[in-house]
Design a protein around this motif. Structure first.
Motif, PDB file in Angstrom:
ATOM      1  N   VAL A   1      99.852  36.046 107.955  1.00  0.00           N
ATOM      2  CA  VAL A   1      99.462  37.184 107.537  1.00  0.00           C
ATOM      3  C   VAL A   1      98.012  37.073 107.013  1.00  0.00           C
ATOM      4  CG1 VAL A   1     101.854  37.694 106.597  1.00  0.00           C
ATOM      5  CG2 VAL A   1     100.187  36.738 105.185  1.00  0.00           C
ATOM      6  N   VAL A   2      97.493  36.066 106.884  1.00  0.00           N
ATOM      7  CA  VAL A   2      96.224  35.838 107.110  1.00  0.00           C
ATOM      8  C   VAL A   2      95.417  35.095 107.956  1.00  0.00           C
ATOM      9  CG1 VAL A   2      94.164  35.163 105.483  1.00  0.00           C
ATOM     10  CG2 VAL A   2      96.320  36.142 104.436  1.00  0.00           C
ATOM     11  N   ARG A   3      94.404  35.480 108.478  1.00  0.00           N
ATOM     12  CA  ARG A   3      93.652  34.610 109.806  1.00  0.00           C
ATOM     13  C   ARG A   3      92.298  34.267 109.337  1.00  0.00           C
ATOM     14  NH1 ARG A   3      95.577  39.318 112.259  1.00  0.00           N
ATOM     15  NH2 ARG A   3      93.330  39.900 112.756  1.00  0.00           N
ATOM     16  N   LEU A   4      92.132  33.019 109.956  1.00  0.00           N
ATOM     17  CA  LEU A   4      90.598  32.660 109.789  1.00  0.00           C
ATOM     18  C   LEU A   4      90.180  32.474 110.995  1.00  0.00           C
ATOM     19  CD1 LEU A   4      88.635  31.438 107.957  1.00  0.00           C
ATOM     20  CD2 LEU A   4      89.630  29.250 108.042  1.00  0.00           C
ATOM     21  N   SER A   5      88.752  32.966 111.120  1.00  0.00           N
ATOM     22  CA  SER A   5      87.994  32.596 112.406  1.00  0.00           C
ATOM     23  C   SER A   5      86.514  32.559 112.182  1.00  0.00           C
ATOM     24  CB  SER A   5      88.429  33.783 113.412  1.00  0.00           C
ATOM     25  OG  SER A   5      88.033  34.998 112.914  1.00  0.00           O
ATOM     26  N   TRP A   6      85.830  32.287 113.090  1.00  0.00           N
ATOM     27  CA  TRP A   6      84.305  32.231 112.774  1.00  0.00           C
ATOM     28  C   TRP A   6      83.595  33.030 113.781  1.00  0.00           C
ATOM     29  CZ3 TRP A   6      87.330  28.472 110.977  1.00  0.00           C
ATOM     30  CH2 TRP A   6      87.105  27.912 109.925  1.00  0.00           C
ATOM     31  N   GLU A   7      82.557  33.720 113.154  1.00  0.00           N
ATOM     32  CA  GLU A   7      81.429  34.157 114.180  1.00  0.00           C
ATOM     33  C   GLU A   7      80.061  33.661 113.855  1.00  0.00           C
ATOM     34  OE1 GLU A   7      81.756  38.464 113.639  1.00  0.00           O
ATOM     35  OE2 GLU A   7      84.167  38.467 113.769  1.00  0.00           O
ATOM     36  N   GLY A   8      79.751  32.478 114.404  1.00  0.00           N
ATOM     37  CA  GLY A   8      78.527  31.773 114.132  1.00  0.00           C
ATOM     38  C   GLY A   8      78.693  31.108 112.832  1.00  0.00           C
ATOM     39  N   ALA A   9      77.739  31.175 111.962  1.00  0.00           N
ATOM     40  CA  ALA A   9      77.859  30.728 110.634  1.00  0.00           C
ATOM     41  C   ALA A   9      78.599  31.767 109.670  1.00  0.00           C
ATOM     42  CB  ALA A   9      76.440  30.566 109.976  1.00  0.00           C
ATOM     43  N   VAL A  10      79.394  32.900 110.182  1.00  0.00           N
ATOM     44  CA  VAL A  10      80.163  33.533 109.279  1.00  0.00           C
ATOM     45  C   VAL A  10      81.548  33.290 109.455  1.00  0.00           C
ATOM     46  CG1 VAL A  10      80.741  35.803 108.689  1.00  0.00           C
ATOM     47  CG2 VAL A  10      78.271  35.359 109.236  1.00  0.00           C
ATOM     48  N   ALA A  11      82.120  32.831 108.474  1.00  0.00           N
ATOM     49  CA  ALA A  11      83.694  32.808 108.598  1.00  0.00           C
ATOM     50  C   ALA A  11      84.426  34.037 108.378  1.00  0.00           C
ATOM     51  CB  ALA A  11      84.389  31.665 107.651  1.00  0.00           C
ATOM     52  N   VAL A  12      85.361  34.615 108.865  1.00  0.00           N
ATOM     53  CA  VAL A  12      85.758  35.973 108.943  1.00  0.00           C
ATOM     54  C   VAL A  12      87.478  35.539 108.503  1.00  0.00           C
ATOM     55  CG1 VAL A  12      86.591  37.976 109.866  1.00  0.00           C
ATOM     56  CG2 VAL A  12      84.438  36.604 110.494  1.00  0.00           C
ATOM     57  N   VAL A  13      87.702  36.108 107.135  1.00  0.00           N
ATOM     58  CA  VAL A  13      89.060  36.088 106.651  1.00  0.00           C
ATOM     59  C   VAL A  13      89.725  37.479 106.848  1.00  0.00           C
ATOM     60  CG1 VAL A  13      90.677  35.593 104.686  1.00  0.00           C
ATOM     61  CG2 VAL A  13      88.517  34.284 105.224  1.00  0.00           C
ATOM     62  N   THR A  14      90.939  37.647 107.595  1.00  0.00           N
ATOM     63  CA  THR A  14      91.351  38.891 107.811  1.00  0.00           C
ATOM     64  C   THR A  14      92.874  39.077 107.386  1.00  0.00           C
ATOM     65  OG1 THR A  14      90.398  38.969 110.050  1.00  0.00           O
ATOM     66  CG2 THR A  14      92.134  40.440 109.772  1.00  0.00           C
ATOM     67  N   MET A  15      93.079  39.826 106.388  1.00  0.00           N
ATOM     68  CA  MET A  15      94.149  40.075 105.852  1.00  0.00           C
ATOM     69  C   MET A  15      95.205  41.214 106.661  1.00  0.00           C
ATOM     70  SD  MET A  15      93.237  40.379 101.524  1.00  0.00           S
ATOM     71  CE  MET A  15      92.184  41.640 101.990  1.00  0.00           C
ATOM     72  N   ASP A  16      96.241  40.615 107.293  1.00  0.00           N
ATOM     73  CA  ASP A  16      96.637  41.425 108.417  1.00  0.00           C
ATOM     74  C   ASP A  16      98.353  41.353 107.896  1.00  0.00           C
ATOM     75  OD1 ASP A  16      97.647  43.210 110.311  1.00  0.00           O
ATOM     76  OD2 ASP A  16      96.985  41.734 111.890  1.00  0.00           O
TER      77      ASP A  16
END
Length: 255
Positions: free
Chosen positions: A9-24
């Motif tokens: 229900v929560v995903r973690l990924s990276w876009e370069g130096a930015v960590a992206v946390v997605t609540m889904d």
């Protein structure tokens, strides 16, 4: 690279130096289920533990950022089982040692909006709804909202939002001079990412030093506010009509 957390229900990924946390969590409508709250905390901690991370961007679903507490949670509070101050997971963005940007493209209701306000920066959609809906159910605001709303939206507007508990579109917040960034709905993800990239260029040690300096007053002020709010809840949550309102009126969070 993506790491599954808390039953996906929560995903973690990276876009370069930015960590992206997605609540889904479409099934749970992005409310504060145990899976979402633990997944959120775990994801932020995992993002910080990765040496490439310089900033953390948090987003929800395109039409719903977060709807706050679950009905079961609020019923428990009304029945005297727990309170907002027993677990302050909602301050995870303020405790994060790196800058946090909230991409609040979808509706953010109640605790969901409070969660976003703990980020260092937030980007709102002009068409989405934002509300401090605590008083709609008859209990006083929690989670540090009594400090955050007047601070982030301005004293008059923030106080009105707490008392009225009504929904405000992002466009209205902008028109009323709220010192927050409001853009077209479709532009929110790109604007938030641009902001995240713009703050991620400095050495990590310097970012951590500045975040610590800026977050210390917020943590102190909201910690005191949460304690005061808990005292108010010992009265407001015990009002008979509060339980009735929660049971009868906990429907569509954007109605």
């Amino acid at each position: 690279m993506t790491a599954p957390v808390a039953e996906s229900v929560v995903r973690l990924s990276w876009e370069g130096a930015v960590a992206v946390v997605t609540m889904d969590d479409p099934g749970g409508r992005n409310t504060f289920s145990s899976g979402l709250t633990s997944g959120l905390v775990d994801s932020v901690e995992s993002a910080v533990a990765d040496p490439r991370t310089r900033a953390v961007l948090v987003e929800g679903r395109p039409e719903l950022f977060c709807a706050g507490g679950t009905q079961r949670e609020l019923i428990n509070f009304a029945q005297g089982n727990g309170s907002f101050d027993t677990d302050d997971f909602f301050r995870v963005f303020a405790r994060c040692p790196l800058p946090v940007i909230a991409s609040v493209q979808g509706h953010a209701i109640g605790g969901g909006l409070v969660l976003a306000l703990y980020a260092d920066f937030a980007v709102f959609s002009e068409r989405s709804l934002y509300a401090a809906n605590f008083m709609r159910y008859g209990f006083t605001p929690g989670m540090g909202a009594t400090h955050l709303f007047p601070t982030r939206f301005g004293r008059e507007l923030g106080t009105e939002m707490l008392f009225s508990a009504r929904n405000y579109r992002g466009a209205e917040l902008r028109e009323r001079g709220a010192p927050v960034r409001v853009v077209r709905h479709t532009d929110v993800p790109a604007a938030a990412r641009e902001l995240a990239r713009s703050v991620s260029g400095a050495p990590r040690a310097s970012l951590e030093l500045l975040k610590r300096e800026l977050a210390a007053p917020l943590l102190a002020d909201t910690g005191a506010a949460v304690a005061r709010e808990a005292a108010l809840h010992r009265t407001s949550f015990r009002l008979p009509e509060v339980l009735e309102r929660i049971v009868a009126g906990y429907g569509d969070p954007v109605a």
